[in-house]
Motif scaffolding. Structure first.
Motif, mmCIF file in Angstrom:
data_model
loop_
_atom_site.group_PDB
_atom_site.id
_atom_site.type_symbol
_atom_site.label_atom_id
_atom_site.label_comp_id
_atom_site.label_asym_id
_atom_site.label_seq_id
_atom_site.Cartn_x
_atom_site.Cartn_y
_atom_site.Cartn_z
ATOM 1 N N GLU A 69 27.316 22.362 11.445
ATOM 2 C CA GLU A 69 25.888 22.456 11.547
ATOM 3 C C GLU A 69 25.561 22.933 12.949
ATOM 4 O O GLU A 69 24.280 23.506 13.097
ATOM 5 C CB GLU A 69 25.281 20.944 11.307
ATOM 6 C CG GLU A 69 25.319 20.727 9.783
ATOM 7 C CD GLU A 69 24.771 19.472 9.458
ATOM 8 O OE1 GLU A 69 23.962 19.090 10.151
ATOM 9 O OE2 GLU A 69 25.026 19.082 8.404
ATOM 10 N N ALA A 70 26.055 22.337 13.981
ATOM 11 C CA ALA A 70 25.849 22.756 15.174
ATOM 12 C C ALA A 70 25.820 24.315 15.528
ATOM 13 O O ALA A 70 24.889 24.948 16.074
ATOM 14 C CB ALA A 70 26.481 21.941 16.540
ATOM 15 N N PHE A 71 27.081 24.738 15.013
ATOM 16 C CA PHE A 71 27.121 26.205 15.140
ATOM 17 C C PHE A 71 26.060 26.993 14.509
ATOM 18 O O PHE A 71 25.659 28.243 14.927
ATOM 19 C CB PHE A 71 28.349 26.707 14.557
ATOM 20 C CG PHE A 71 29.551 26.452 15.689
ATOM 21 C CD1 PHE A 71 29.424 27.036 17.072
ATOM 22 C CD2 PHE A 71 30.642 25.953 15.322
ATOM 23 C CE1 PHE A 71 30.473 26.778 18.037
ATOM 24 C CE2 PHE A 71 31.744 25.498 16.347
ATOM 25 C CZ PHE A 71 31.554 26.018 17.578
ATOM 26 N N GLN A 72 25.586 26.802 13.369
ATOM 27 C CA GLN A 72 24.580 27.196 12.737
ATOM 28 C C GLN A 72 23.273 27.226 13.182
ATOM 29 O O GLN A 72 22.383 28.004 13.005
ATOM 30 C CB GLN A 72 24.582 26.695 11.116
ATOM 31 C CG GLN A 72 25.718 26.867 10.261
ATOM 32 C CD GLN A 72 25.705 26.350 8.983
ATOM 33 O OE1 GLN A 72 25.004 25.336 8.677
ATOM 34 N NE2 GLN A 72 26.360 26.736 8.129
ATOM 35 N N THR A 73 22.824 25.978 13.843
ATOM 36 C CA THR A 73 21.686 25.957 14.466
ATOM 37 C C THR A 73 21.729 26.736 15.841
ATOM 38 O O THR A 73 20.474 26.644 16.555
ATOM 39 C CB THR A 73 21.214 24.348 14.586
ATOM 40 O OG1 THR A 73 22.208 23.897 15.309
ATOM 41 C CG2 THR A 73 21.073 23.936 13.276
ATOM 42 N N GLY A 74 22.956 27.184 16.173
ATOM 43 C CA GLY A 74 22.792 27.745 17.605
ATOM 44 C C GLY A 74 23.201 26.904 18.827
ATOM 45 O O GLY A 74 23.372 27.261 20.024
ATOM 46 N N ASP A 75 23.702 25.606 18.561
ATOM 47 C CA ASP A 75 23.878 24.758 19.608
ATOM 48 C C ASP A 75 25.581 24.666 19.645
ATOM 49 O O ASP A 75 26.539 24.036 19.381
ATOM 50 C CB ASP A 75 23.504 23.233 19.214
ATOM 51 C CG ASP A 75 23.571 22.197 20.408
ATOM 52 O OD1 ASP A 75 24.236 22.829 21.544
ATOM 53 O OD2 ASP A 75 23.269 21.171 20.436
#
Length: 50
Positions: free
Chosen positions: A17-23
């Motif tokens: 989820e972090a990679f998908q949101t750009g974090d």
């Protein structure tokens, strides 16, 4: 052992989820912790078999 694997699945979910949101920073941090937890679980399982 079940708790370790459950926590690892949670960490993988957080990382994705972090990679998908750009974090990317959170993504890499949780991915590294998850990999370390997987290694610890594997070592623990090996010690139980011995």
């Amino acid at each position: 052992m079940i708790i370790l694997v459950g926590f690892q699945v949670f960490l993988i979910t957080v990382a994705v989820e972090a990679f998908q949101t750009g974090d990317r920073r959170l993504g890499w941090a949780t991915a590294i912790v998850s990999a370390a937890l997987a290694a610890a679980a594997a070592a623990l399982q090996q010690s139980f078999r011995s």
